[in-house]
Every structure is written in C-alpha cells, then in structure tokens.
Enzyme design. Structure first.
Site, PDB file in Angstrom:
ATOM      1  N   CYS A 187       8.394  33.518  76.410  1.00 25.58           N
ATOM      2  CA  CYS A 187       8.076  32.265  75.723  1.00 25.58           C
ATOM      3  C   CYS A 187       8.220  32.486  74.225  1.00 25.58           C
ATOM      4  CB  CYS A 187       6.656  31.805  76.065  1.00 25.58           C
ATOM      5  SG  CYS A 187       6.254  30.167  75.398  1.00 25.58           S
TER       6      CYS A 187
ATOM      7  N   ASP B 184     -20.049  58.146  66.854  1.00 23.41           N
ATOM      8  CA  ASP B 184     -20.591  57.224  65.857  1.00 23.41           C
ATOM      9  C   ASP B 184     -21.403  57.970  64.803  1.00 23.41           C
ATOM     10  OD1 ASP B 184     -21.263  54.493  64.883  1.00 23.41           O
ATOM     11  OD2 ASP B 184     -23.285  55.104  65.464  1.00 23.41           O
TER      12      ASP B 184
ATOM     13  N   GLY C 189       6.583  30.943  81.645  1.00 28.98           N
ATOM     14  CA  GLY C 189       7.186  31.068  80.329  1.00 28.98           C
ATOM     15  C   GLY C 189       7.675  29.744  79.763  1.00 28.98           C
TER      16      GLY C 189
ATOM     17  N   CYS D 253      -2.859  30.295  77.108  1.00 24.24           N
ATOM     18  CA  CYS D 253      -1.819  30.677  78.068  1.00 24.24           C
ATOM     19  C   CYS D 253      -1.482  32.160  77.961  1.00 24.24           C
ATOM     20  CB  CYS D 253      -0.577  29.836  77.814  1.00 24.24           C
ATOM     21  SG  CYS D 253       0.829  30.183  78.881  1.00 24.24           S
TER      22      CYS D 253
ATOM     23  N   CYS E  35      -1.426  28.390  95.572  1.00 21.88           N
ATOM     24  CA  CYS E  35      -2.448  27.745  94.754  1.00 21.88           C
ATOM     25  C   CYS E  35      -2.435  28.372  93.375  1.00 21.88           C
ATOM     26  CB  CYS E  35      -3.836  27.879  95.380  1.00 21.88           C
ATOM     27  SG  CYS E  35      -5.183  27.193  94.373  1.00 21.88           S
TER      28      CYS E  35
END
Length: 551
Positions: free
Chosen positions: A29, A509, A76, A36, A280
């Site tokens: 895309c 840390d 896409g 999305c 589905c």
C-alpha cells in the site's frame, strides 16, 4: 449455473448463500493508515507466494461458475499492482458465466489518471477510502501526504458514466467524528454514497472501544441537523443501512460491524493476496487455495476445499471485545500474510499443537481443573554481562585514589549508586515480578506460591564458555538464579523465568548511567524443574538453585 459437482458449494451450514467474492491483489500500500497498518509495519510475503494473474482468474472463474455474482478487488492498495488493467479485463470476460459486477476499493492516491481505462475494461463499482476532508488531518491518519490526489480521484470517478461511487469513512472518536456533517453535505449535489464505518479491531491497530463511535450515535447527530432524514432501500445482503435526505442527490449509509453486526445475511468470501480463503473477516482461520493449485488440484478438488472452509463458518463473529487480534491478520494483510498458521486439506490431526490455542486457533488458557495438586519447583538462571566499571560499583570496589570526583565516569557512578544497592533492589523486583506473572503473561494461571528464592552473584566470565552473545569485551557478569515452589495443579517455570528476567532488567536500569551502551542480557533458561505429569528435568551443566553465599 452453479457447478454440478456440489448441490450448493457456496452455501454454509446456516443456509447463507455466498455470491460475493473479495479478491486482494497485493499486500502493498502507498499509505500507512494507522487503523489498517501496524506502527511497526508488516512483513510482506515473498513475491512467489502472491497469486499470479492466471491463478486469480482461475479461482475467480471457479467461484463465478459456483454462483458468485459480484467480485471486488482490494489490497493492500490494488492500484499498486501493475497488471490491474489486465486483471479487470480478464474478469470482465467472466460476465458470460454469470458475473454481474466488478468493484474495487482504493485509497485513490494513484487512481485518477487510470480510472477511465479501468472503467473501459469493465470496472463497474468504486469505493474510495477518505476519512477526513482536512489535508493536515489526512497526513496524521494516513502518515503520508496525498489528500489532493484523493479528491481528484473522487471528481474523476463521479464523471465516469455508469460507475457507481461510494466513499468509505472510518469514524474515530476525537479524531474525525466532528466531520460527519461535512461528509453528509457532499451528497447534496453529488450522486455519491457516503458510508460511515465503525472503527474495527485488527492486529496492531490499537483498537479501543472508547474510540469507536456507534452508528446509532452518528445517526442521532445527523438527525439534529437534518430531522427529515429517512431510510432508503437497501440492496439484498448490503452491509450498510442506507439513509437519504430529501432533496439530496446522494445518500449515506452506516456499516455497524461492531455495534449491530449483519452476520445473518453475510454473503461474502475473501481471497487473500497469497491465496488463502477467509470465510469471515474477523476469523483468523484460513485455508490455502494457492497451495492446492500448485500441488496440481483439479477444479473439483478446489471446490471440495472451498466447501470445507464454508462448513466451518460460524453463525456470527465474536463481540467487539472478544475479536481475535492476536492471530488474525492486520487489516492491510487481509490480502497478504505474515502468519504461518494455516489450515489445508492435508493437515494432520497428529501433528504437534500449541497447548494455549483452542480448536479454532484462538488463544485459550489450559484447563487444569482435572489435575491433582502436587508440589512443584522450578529454577531458572540468566546473566547480564557488564563492564569493569559496573562490576566495581556492584561489588563495592572503591574508586581509584587519583580519580577526579567531578569526572564524567565518577559522576555517572555517583548517579548510579544513588538509586540504592543494585543487587538488593533487583532481588526485590524479581520477587515482586514473580508474584505477578499471571498479570504479565496473559494465559498463565494465577498460583499461590509457597517460596521464592532469588540470588544475584557477580562473577567473571569463564573463558571459552558458550554464551548467547559475544561477551569478549565484557569480562564480568551478574548471574541471577531464581527458584520458585508451590503446591498446585500447574508448574512454576514461567514464574521462575519472570523472576530472572525482571531481576536482570532491574540491574540494567540501575547501571544504565555507567554502562547502558555496553551491557547485554542473555542465557535465560529453565535449568531444572520437579513435579507434575511431565516429571523432573535438569539441564546438563546446570545447578540446582541459589547458593547460600549469594546476594
């Protein structure tokens, strides 16, 4: 005519006839819409996994012969596929077999120059995706520029004779819900159908029910401005509930997949770009038609597979808070895949299976209700590799006599030591993390732990020892050992591993001010366990637990 091999090959066990096929042409895309596309992107399938033109047309022909009357091309973004014109022209040749319409869903970014040719080749329906009329907000939602190009595509589409045009708008509370009336006004002078779509949950799209605006709420907002709005007739099996405002040329619709599903009239099947059939949208289960074709399957074989997939279609999808967003694809990959879990007609019932996945492929906690409670113990170990400066701080080695207290290394040392004793804090963190394992790991059972022993030992790396990382420049390490016990129905390996992981992260840390760019964590393992049905286990070369002289 439906194919004679099966009486009704596209009818499921709830008597729903499937005459609408959505074919994804690509995973790619040219936008990055957040609902999305996951933030970290998606792993695209190798090109050879994507269906070829001939494979697409073969499957489309088979579906049309079996009763499909409408085909929609998706992605896409379908315009990214170079041979889109050819595919539409070949699909148009299926009209003689009973195909009525060829649609496409597009973001419109690269469409306006190609659209007339696509319509000439057979395109009859176009759904354009546009979620905002604000060009700045467009870039926020799509993470790309191009708002003007989409509007040009819309104007071009509306000028194409015989092309049905719809505008898809995904509505998200606090982002574009204030633009609903502006979208409605587009239908005043344009023969356009604007469809408001509820924000739906997919893998990686950070879905939140509080961001979802129910269609009923949107309709109430529109009624306040247009009290004369009235219901418009819906096409059979249409996903949208249509409304129109008297005097307006177009209409509006609501696709309420979340708040008011339309599963009882679902007539849709989906074919992903890599050739999986999905019965589905919200079901992660898929069956590979591509693999069947490439194994030499006949059309009759393929119809058997399709019929088998439809037999597993459920009466309705899960509620909005129960939809599978763990194993189902991101929206952009319904076409496409990075999931390796597949069902096909050659699957064996005797293969290894995950214990935390149910028969439908959904995450599931293991049922331990029938097990007996026994004493269970597990020990895990791990290491954090550190430089000498960090080792000296942990072991209390004083600074050099001639060191300058205002030098950067000594300032970092002071900052690190101000947090407290490294090993004591890490030990406490490990115990706290261990007790909260079931809150951190979703499918772990909460257990009543009877004992937690955590030891952290500074030591030199043994030359020649096999390690997970190249620790040649880090001659020191801190070893963490955690032993956890309980009287219960399931083991405590996860609790031991959590304790070690939390302890080592805490050390990181605490020491990051002086060694944050150098430290490495690794070799976290279960070294031994006892109790339970699987029996006792000791990894070669491991120790049984923490020694008494450890921190």
């Amino acid at each position: 005519m439906p194919n004679a091999w099966f009486p009704s090959p596209l009818v499921d066990s709830f008597h729903r006839k499937h005459d609408y096929l959505r074919i994804s042409l690509t995973e790619r895309c040219n936008l990055r819409c957040f609902y999305c596309m996951p933030n970290d992107g998606v792993e695209l399938s190798p090109r050879e996994h994507i269906l070829t033109d001939n494979e697409i047309i073969r499957l489309a022909s088979l579906f049309v012969k079996s009763g499909v009357r409408k085909i929609r091309l998706t992605g896409g973004e379908p315009t990214v596929r170079k041979d889109l014109d050819t595919i539409i022209r070949q699909l148009n040749g299926l009209r003689k077999l009973g195909l009525d319409s060829i649609g496409m869903t597009s973001n419109g970014l690269a469409l306006h120059r190609r659209l007339f040719d696509l319509v000439h080749n057979g395109l009859t329906h176009l759904n354009l995706s546009l979620d905002t009329l604000d060009p700045f907000k467009f870039e926020i939602m799509t993470r790309r520029p191009g708002h003007d190009a989409v509007l040009r595509a819309l104007d071009t589409a509306l000028s194409c004779v015989g092309l049905s045009v719809k505008l898809n708008v995904v509505v998200i509370k606090g982002l574009n819900d204030s633009e609903v009336i502006d979208f409605v006004e587009l239908t005043k002078d344009k023969k356009l159908s604007v469809r408001f779509i509820e924000f739906m949950p997919f893998t990686g799209n950070q879905w939140d029910k509080f961001k979802m605006v129910p269609s009923a709420e949107l309709l109430d907002t529109i009624k306040q401005r247009h009290p004369t709005i009235e219901r418009a007739p819906d096409a059979l099996n249409d996903t949208a509930r249509s409304w129109r405002i008297p005097g307006y040329k177009g209409n509006i619709g609501f696709i309420s997949s979340m708040s008011d599903h339309f599963c009882s009239s679902c007539n849709r099947l989906r074919l992903t770009a890599d050739g999986q059939i999905k019965v589905c949208l919200f079901d992660a289960k898929e069956i590979s038609l591509r693999d069947e074709m490439r194994r030499g399957a006949t059309d009759e074989d393929l119809l058997h597979v399709i019929s088998s997939a439809l037999a597993g279609k459920k009466e309705k999808h899960a509620g909005m808070e129960d939809i599978d967003v763990v194993t189902n694809r991101p929206m952009i990959l319904i076409g496409g895949t990075r999931l390796e879990r597949r069902w096909n007609s050659h699957s064996s019932t005797h293969t290894l299976r995950l214990t935390h996945v149910d028969s439908d492929g959904r995450p599931s906690m293991v049922d331990v209700s029938e097990k007996e409670s026994t004493k269970r113990t597990a020990t895990a170990t791990g290491h954090i590799y550190i430089p000498k400066s960090a080792y000296d701080l942990v072991t209390g080695t004083p600074p050099r006599a001639n060191s300058q207290l205002d030098s950067p290394p000594d300032k970092a040392r002071v900052k690190a030591s101000s947090k407290g004793d490294v090993l004591t804090v890490a030990q406490l963190a490990a115990i706290m993390g261990c007790k909260r394992t079931s809150e951190l790991i979703p499918l772990c059972h909460p257990l009543q732990l009877s004992n937690i022993l955590v030891a952290l030992t500074p030591e030199m790396v043994i030359r020649g020892e096999s390690t997970q990382h190249d620790s040649g420049n880090l001659p020191y390490r801190i070893k963490c050992t955690a032993t956890v016990s309980c009287e219960g129905k399931t083991g405590v390996e996860m609790e031991a591993l959590t304790a070690v992981s939390v302890a080592l992260l805490t050390v990181w840390d605490m020491l990051k001010a002086i060694a944050g760019k150098e430290m490495m964590i690794g070799n976290i393992i279960v070294s031994c366990k006892s109790g339970g049905k699987s029996g006792n286990f000791t990894r070669d070369g491991s120790e049984d637990g923490p020694s008494s002289n450890s921190y």
